[in-house]
Design an enzyme around this catalytic site. Sequence first.
Site, PDB file in Angstrom:
ATOM      1  N   ASP A 136       0.698  -1.361  -0.197  1.00 20.97           N
ATOM      2  CA  ASP A 136       0.134   0.133  -0.171  1.00 20.97           C
ATOM      3  C   ASP A 136       1.159   1.535  -0.075  1.00 20.97           C
ATOM      4  O   ASP A 136       2.154   1.158   0.106  1.00 20.97           O
ATOM      5  CB  ASP A 136      -1.217   0.052   1.456  1.00 20.97           C
ATOM      6  CG  ASP A 136      -0.315   0.276   2.197  1.00 20.97           C
ATOM      7  OD1 ASP A 136       0.760  -0.897   2.700  1.00 20.97           O
ATOM      8  OD2 ASP A 136      -0.583   0.869   3.769  1.00 20.97           O
ATOM      9  N   GLU A 141      -0.311  -1.069   5.309  1.00 23.33           N
ATOM     10  CA  GLU A 141       1.328  -0.558   6.256  1.00 23.33           C
ATOM     11  C   GLU A 141       0.954   0.855   6.709  1.00 23.33           C
ATOM     12  O   GLU A 141       1.012   0.901   8.290  1.00 23.33           O
ATOM     13  CB  GLU A 141       2.741  -0.409   5.935  1.00 23.33           C
ATOM     14  CG  GLU A 141       3.763  -0.682   6.427  1.00 23.33           C
ATOM     15  CD  GLU A 141       4.365   0.324   6.775  1.00 23.33           C
ATOM     16  OE1 GLU A 141       5.287   0.768   7.623  1.00 23.33           O
ATOM     17  OE2 GLU A 141       3.777   1.575   5.718  1.00 23.33           O
ATOM     18  N   GLU A 142       0.401   1.358   6.027  1.00 21.48           N
ATOM     19  CA  GLU A 142      -0.190   2.841   5.821  1.00 21.48           C
ATOM     20  C   GLU A 142      -0.542   3.438   6.503  1.00 21.48           C
ATOM     21  O   GLU A 142      -0.672   4.287   7.203  1.00 21.48           O
ATOM     22  CB  GLU A 142       0.255   3.585   4.487  1.00 21.48           C
ATOM     23  CG  GLU A 142       1.530   3.815   3.714  1.00 21.48           C
ATOM     24  CD  GLU A 142       2.723   3.734   4.332  1.00 21.48           C
ATOM     25  OE1 GLU A 142       2.906   4.424   5.461  1.00 21.48           O
ATOM     26  OE2 GLU A 142       4.335   3.331   3.540  1.00 21.48           O
ATOM     27  N   GLU A 171      12.096  -0.490   4.054  1.00 19.61           N
ATOM     28  CA  GLU A 171      11.429   0.416   4.381  1.00 19.61           C
ATOM     29  C   GLU A 171      13.240   1.063   3.844  1.00 19.61           C
ATOM     30  O   GLU A 171      13.887   0.457   3.595  1.00 19.61           O
ATOM     31  CB  GLU A 171      11.177   0.816   5.313  1.00 19.61           C
ATOM     32  CG  GLU A 171      10.547   0.147   6.098  1.00 19.61           C
ATOM     33  CD  GLU A 171       8.801   0.853   5.020  1.00 19.61           C
ATOM     34  OE1 GLU A 171       8.735   1.436   4.502  1.00 19.61           O
ATOM     35  OE2 GLU A 171       8.076   0.667   5.602  1.00 19.61           O
ATOM     36  N   HIS A 224       6.325   9.755   1.334  1.00 20.16           N
ATOM     37  CA  HIS A 224       4.698  10.366   1.363  1.00 20.16           C
ATOM     38  C   HIS A 224       4.833  11.518   0.647  1.00 20.16           C
ATOM     39  O   HIS A 224       4.270  12.747   0.706  1.00 20.16           O
ATOM     40  CB  HIS A 224       4.507  10.559   2.893  1.00 20.16           C
ATOM     41  CG  HIS A 224       4.289   9.461   3.410  1.00 20.16           C
ATOM     42  ND1 HIS A 224       4.013   8.709   4.838  1.00 20.16           N
ATOM     43  CD2 HIS A 224       5.021   7.782   3.182  1.00 20.16           C
ATOM     44  CE1 HIS A 224       4.103   7.544   4.865  1.00 20.16           C
ATOM     45  NE2 HIS A 224       4.501   7.009   4.289  1.00 20.16           N
TER      46      HIS A 224
HETATM   47 ZN    ZN Z   1       7.078   2.629   3.760  1.00 19.48          ZN
END
Ligand code: ZN
Length: 385
Positions: free
Chosen positions: A73, A135-136, A163, A358
């Site tokens: 995601d 996850e987000e 990550e 992000h």
């Molecule tokens: Zn991540």
Amino acid sequence: MKLTAREILDRLVGFPTVSRDSNLALIDWVEEYLDGFGVTAHRTWNADGDKAGLFANVGPEVEGGIILSGHTDVVPVDGQKWASDPFTVIERDGKLFGRGTVDMKGFDALALSAVPLALERGVKRPLQIALSYDEEVGCTGAPPMIEDMTRILPRGAAAIIGEPSMMKAVTGHKGGVGFLVTVRGFEVHSSLMHTGVNAIMEAAKLIEWANEQNEANRAREPGPLTALFEPPWTTVHVGQISGGTAHNITAGECHFGLSFRCVPSEDPEEWRAAFEMKVAEVEAQMRAVRPEARIEVERYFDVPPLRPEEDGRAEAIARRITGDNGRHVVSYGTEAGQFQAAGYSAVVCGPGDIAQAHQPDEYITVEQFRRGEDFVSRVVDHLCA
Ligand SMILES: [Zn+2]
């Protein structure tokens, strides 16, 4: 069909798997890709059946493999100004732009590109792929997937969560626990406020408690592990609040979100207990005025910390491959803490810089992506030894 890591990245970014939406189109594609190499994919479904995690064992069905883990995601692009379509990878100035290129479809693509390598080179221990959802929105998709993996796949020796860490071996991160708090007061005209319960003003007591904890935590001398974090203490944060209807009515309701980011030496459950004690105290004061007043607390995320391991297998593998011998910890949560909580040795190590995650015009540099390709290739070599 064998695709380059870059080609796989193009496909993965093309699926707009924002956390609020289904990820099944992407999962279907990955399953078909794996099937092309004769690799069986397993799914872990969410309750609504519109999302799934996927995991697979590549190579011999024996213990001691290495898990490459990522989430499928991505965060939304709403309200962000992008120079190009976020769901199409565009290469410009040595950078690959697109939503999820760095967080973390880049690593997902690298992990998948390692599948044919593992089969061609004849790994002696398996490569395992683990791709989660949600996850987000608080790392809620990985725990049921990890549970299925422990039941269905031969036990892996190490989990590498890719990550973005600039290919550094990150061996510790803070844990997080978040609560949605609803304060239910009692409405009266504010001229008679002593006969009502103002939900906003009661909520303010809990928020002031958060301020006090931050000050006390900050003033404390950190231990050697805690000192590595920035900031080196547990933080309590309130990022949203709403409530009330008019300036002259005691507020009937107030809603806010309160979350902790805990250093690994502290137990998030103890912080929860401390917060709930304060909630009980404030609620008792409210009920002394109006017995129907109350405070509801709902936990909406829970991410265990990643604790540095003594002689950790995952750390040793990541260090051997990357040559990185520094000590690194981060203040954000990842699924690494969840793998560790399930008994796996775990480390965070992946290409790219979290600073680009992000963001509008999110990117991973071509250089970091290449280093990621080199990394997964060497993971496969490690499995052949
Ligand atoms: Zn991540």
